[in-house]
Motif scaffolding. Sequence first.
Motif, short mmCIF file in Angstrom:
data_model
loop_
_atom_site.label_atom_id
_atom_site.label_comp_id
_atom_site.label_asym_id
_atom_site.label_seq_id
_atom_site.Cartn_x
_atom_site.Cartn_y
_atom_site.Cartn_z
N LYS A 122 0.83 -1.20 0.00
CA LYS A 122 0.00 0.00 0.00
C LYS A 122 0.87 1.25 0.00
CE LYS A 122 -0.32 -0.11 5.06
NZ LYS A 122 -1.22 -0.28 6.23
N MET A 143 -10.49 6.18 -8.18
CA MET A 143 -10.55 4.72 -8.20
C MET A 143 -11.73 4.24 -9.03
SD MET A 143 -9.76 3.06 -4.46
CE MET A 143 -11.14 1.96 -4.62
N PHE A 148 -6.22 5.16 -12.52
CA PHE A 148 -4.88 4.68 -12.24
C PHE A 148 -4.28 3.88 -13.39
CE2 PHE A 148 -6.44 5.81 -8.09
CZ PHE A 148 -5.32 6.36 -7.48
N ILE A 154 -5.39 -2.45 -8.49
CA ILE A 154 -5.94 -1.75 -7.33
C ILE A 154 -6.91 -2.66 -6.58
CG2 ILE A 154 -7.25 0.24 -6.52
CD1 ILE A 154 -4.53 0.96 -7.62
N LEU A 170 -3.63 3.41 -0.26
CA LEU A 170 -4.14 2.78 -1.47
C LEU A 170 -3.45 1.43 -1.63
CD1 LEU A 170 -6.00 3.10 -3.93
CD2 LEU A 170 -4.06 4.08 -5.16
N ASN A 172 -2.56 -2.26 -3.40
CA ASN A 172 -2.48 -2.93 -4.70
C ASN A 172 -2.01 -4.37 -4.53
OD1 ASN A 172 0.32 -1.89 -4.22
ND2 ASN A 172 0.69 -2.88 -6.21
N ILE A 184 1.16 3.97 -9.82
CA ILE A 184 0.13 4.24 -8.82
C ILE A 184 0.53 5.45 -7.97
CG2 ILE A 184 -1.00 3.33 -6.73
CD1 ILE A 184 -0.77 0.53 -8.02
#
Length: 217
Positions: A122, A143, A148, A154, A170, A172, A184
């Motif tokens: 993240k 999002m 992105f 994501i 965030l 991933n 990202i």
Amino acid sequence: MSNKFDALKTSDESGDEEFPQKYMQKLAKEVLVAPDISPDEHKLQYAYALWYSKRNPGKLGALLSYDQNLKLIGRFASVEQFWGLYSHLSRPSELNTHTDFHLFKIGIKPMWEDEANQRGGKWVVRLRKGLVSRCWENLILAMLGEQFMVGEEICGAVVSIRFQEDIICLWNKTASDLSTTQRIRDTLRRVLHLPPTALMEYKTHNDSLKGVKDHKI
């Protein structure tokens, strides 16, 4: 449809004023699948679930596991369903300390142990007080709008309200994919309108989990 939050403050016997506990427990028992949408709705690329958690101080809060604290607020699969849910939520800046929102794709639980998250990580952005509501809104709209441009990487996003600062993360799927994590990062910096000097930290979930275990030892 308005994109403003209406503070949803219904007190109950638990003392948690932001959300009615009985309502959240009822939703949490539902099978977590994408909700149906009507033909006139605008379908999102992915369906999402919004979770809420609050860590209460004291011994009881310490005894509750992370997943016991997670409460499902609702699910959406279209633009209209999103705004219908979003318009009834308190702004993050209105929440009490040690409170979190978790917005994740349906099928991915907001936990390190989830299969989709195990090899991921993240991006962490720490915000001074007063910025979190705007930044959270910008992030989730980016999002949902697939800004992105990293395919299915994501997993979800978390906003955490703390005493001296607020934190946005965030998540991933693939921490080892450096080009994807950098893309990202760059997009996150842009959608949050962060200056070039703003600090951003990437943490793998393995490192986060190891830190928790070391702390317990």
